[in-house]
Design a protein around this motif. Sequence first.
Motif, PDB file in Angstrom:
ATOM      1  N   ASN A  95       0.839  -1.197   0.000  1.00 28.39           N
ATOM      2  CA  ASN A  95       0.000   0.000   0.000  1.00 28.39           C
ATOM      3  C   ASN A  95       0.872   1.244   0.000  1.00 28.39           C
ATOM      4  O   ASN A  95       1.452   1.606   1.026  1.00 28.39           O
ATOM      5  CB  ASN A  95      -0.936   0.005   1.203  1.00 28.39           C
ATOM      6  N   GLY A  96       0.968   1.919  -1.140  1.00 29.11           N
ATOM      7  CA  GLY A  96       1.779   3.115  -1.246  1.00 29.11           C
ATOM      8  C   GLY A  96       1.282   4.289  -0.433  1.00 29.11           C
ATOM      9  O   GLY A  96       1.991   5.289  -0.283  1.00 29.11           O
ATOM     10  N   GLU A  97       0.091   4.197   0.113  1.00 26.56           N
ATOM     11  CA  GLU A  97      -0.451   5.259   0.960  1.00 26.56           C
ATOM     12  C   GLU A  97       0.025   5.156   2.408  1.00 26.56           C
ATOM     13  O   GLU A  97      -0.167   6.078   3.185  1.00 26.56           O
ATOM     14  CB  GLU A  97      -1.982   5.198   0.935  1.00 26.56           C
ATOM     15  N   LEU A  98       0.634   4.033   2.764  1.00 29.44           N
ATOM     16  CA  LEU A  98       1.106   3.865   4.137  1.00 29.44           C
ATOM     17  C   LEU A  98       2.552   4.329   4.242  1.00 29.44           C
ATOM     18  O   LEU A  98       3.459   3.700   3.706  1.00 29.44           O
ATOM     19  CB  LEU A  98       0.991   2.404   4.570  1.00 29.44           C
ATOM     20  N   ALA A  99       2.770   5.443   4.934  1.00 24.43           N
ATOM     21  CA  ALA A  99       4.115   5.952   5.147  1.00 24.43           C
ATOM     22  C   ALA A  99       4.763   5.210   6.311  1.00 24.43           C
ATOM     23  O   ALA A  99       4.118   4.466   7.057  1.00 24.43           O
ATOM     24  CB  ALA A  99       4.063   7.446   5.440  1.00 24.43           C
ATOM     25  N   LYS A 100       6.068   5.457   6.468  1.00 24.48           N
ATOM     26  CA  LYS A 100       6.812   4.784   7.539  1.00 24.48           C
ATOM     27  C   LYS A 100       6.454   5.326   8.918  1.00 24.48           C
ATOM     28  O   LYS A 100       6.875   4.773   9.926  1.00 24.48           O
ATOM     29  CB  LYS A 100       8.306   4.926   7.258  1.00 24.48           C
ATOM     30  N   THR A 101       5.682   6.396   8.967  1.00 23.50           N
ATOM     31  CA  THR A 101       5.237   6.961  10.247  1.00 23.50           C
ATOM     32  C   THR A 101       3.804   6.546  10.566  1.00 23.50           C
ATOM     33  O   THR A 101       3.165   7.117  11.443  1.00 23.50           O
ATOM     34  CB  THR A 101       5.309   8.493  10.198  1.00 23.50           C
ATOM     35  N   ALA A 102       3.272   5.555   9.846  1.00 21.72           N
ATOM     36  CA  ALA A 102       1.862   5.184   9.997  1.00 21.72           C
ATOM     37  C   ALA A 102       1.545   4.778  11.431  1.00 21.72           C
ATOM     38  O   ALA A 102       2.347   4.151  12.120  1.00 21.72           O
ATOM     39  CB  ALA A 102       1.516   4.044   9.038  1.00 21.72           C
ATOM     40  N   GLY A 103       0.339   5.115  11.873  1.00 23.18           N
ATOM     41  CA  GLY A 103      -0.143   4.750  13.198  1.00 23.18           C
ATOM     42  C   GLY A 103      -1.629   4.997  13.277  1.00 23.18           C
ATOM     43  O   GLY A 103      -2.230   5.617  12.387  1.00 23.18           O
ATOM     44  N   SER A 104      -2.243   4.522  14.337  1.00 20.33           N
ATOM     45  CA  SER A 104      -3.693   4.616  14.465  1.00 20.33           C
ATOM     46  C   SER A 104      -4.176   6.020  14.801  1.00 20.33           C
ATOM     47  O   SER A 104      -5.362   6.319  14.660  1.00 20.33           O
ATOM     48  CB  SER A 104      -4.184   3.632  15.536  1.00 20.33           C
ATOM     49  N   ASP A 105      -3.265   6.886  15.263  1.00 16.69           N
ATOM     50  CA  ASP A 105      -3.635   8.268  15.555  1.00 16.69           C
ATOM     51  C   ASP A 105      -3.507   9.128  14.296  1.00 16.69           C
ATOM     52  O   ASP A 105      -2.525   9.027  13.564  1.00 16.69           O
ATOM     53  CB  ASP A 105      -2.735   8.854  16.647  1.00 16.69           C
TER      54      ASP A 105
END
Length: 428
Positions: A95-105
């Motif tokens: 998923n190219g929309e998920l950056a390496k800083t992804a989180g639930s917040d």
Amino acid sequence: MPMLLLPAVAQETADPAERFAVHGQSTYVWQRQPAFASPYAGTNSLSGRRATSYSLTATVDVGARLWEGAEVHLNGERAQGIPFSGLHGLGGLTNGELAKTAGSDMRFYRARLFLRQTWGLGRGSEAVPADMNQLAGVVDKRRIVLTAGNLSALDIFDAVSVSHDPRTQFMNWAFMTHGSYDYPADARGYTWGAALEYIDEGWAVRAGRFMQPKESNGLPLDTRLGRHYGDQVEFEKSHALFGRPGTLRLLAFRNKARMARYDDAVAAASIQGGVPDLAPVRREHAKIGLGIGVEQALGDHAIAFARASWADGKTETYAFTEIDRSISGGVVVDGAAWGRAGDAAGAALALNALSGPHREYLRRGGLGAFLGDGALNYGTEQIAELYYSWRPLRRLWISADAQYIRHPGYNRDRGPARVFSVRVHTEF
């Protein structure tokens, strides 16, 4: 990585002298990964258990024309999401929309703040349609363009029209750009820098220098552009094949940063014992790479694309993903071919590989930014992706997507992995 280069079907002609505009987008991606064969796993493995992932992004672009040929754009963005296995276990992440800083917040941040200055040099004119990060207007066919500020390097380089934007096109990272293109970016996919382009009728050349993160795949950027940087140069040539238009692009990049060499980490572990570690052997190094890409119209409604890329693979992945060699290609067909103009269907294949030093580092149990099964029975990572994008409303696209990944994380002992996705994308 997040980007905002929207497809041609989303562009519309607007006022030829647009002075100010506000555009926006929102994209939601839901993914399901069924269980797959996983006889063992390491710290950075893709889990073999059934799992669910999602991402949600929203972007607002405010653009204004400052003077003749100059426009400025500011993007505010918010993002949240939960990746599979903490965004580990694959070279071609799903998923190219998920950056390496992804989180639930939900995170709010500035994505872009850049100036684009265009100097016309004649040879007729052409219309520029209104779009995200682009004001409608008219430009000379021969021109010089300077873009400087906070942006994504992929806004300018390797702009394959049908395989560049995971918000509307293929989702896998292996199809966003050249797999081996370790383009300069922070952990969200953005950077600061400048690019200069010379565009003429039928060809273009562009070069840029951008900031690297302070550490591999980190968020803070290193502002010392004279010492640590990512340089890229690209040549682009339009052509016609059997009367159908196409484009050829040649890309070269060189990154300079404080990076670790895989051979150094393996050598240190051989002397000291234990598994190799990148952190103690980071020094000043350069990384180079090349890419060639082509897109070709096959008919009135179909476009094919292909990319081949190579990076030296001596040093750790610094800003993109763990791919040192890659070949990819596919076809996208506009729904007008079956009476559904605005819809699109795509199919693509990618073959990803690692350099010898990279393989040996992982085989001995080393951890990379994304990989580390604790062992490695090496095999090339093979990815197939299919999608259908349905446009029920003027500003709404709903997509179904399926990905098949053989040898996930370059490991023959694991997989194959399958991922099924639903994507909802809106614009205003």
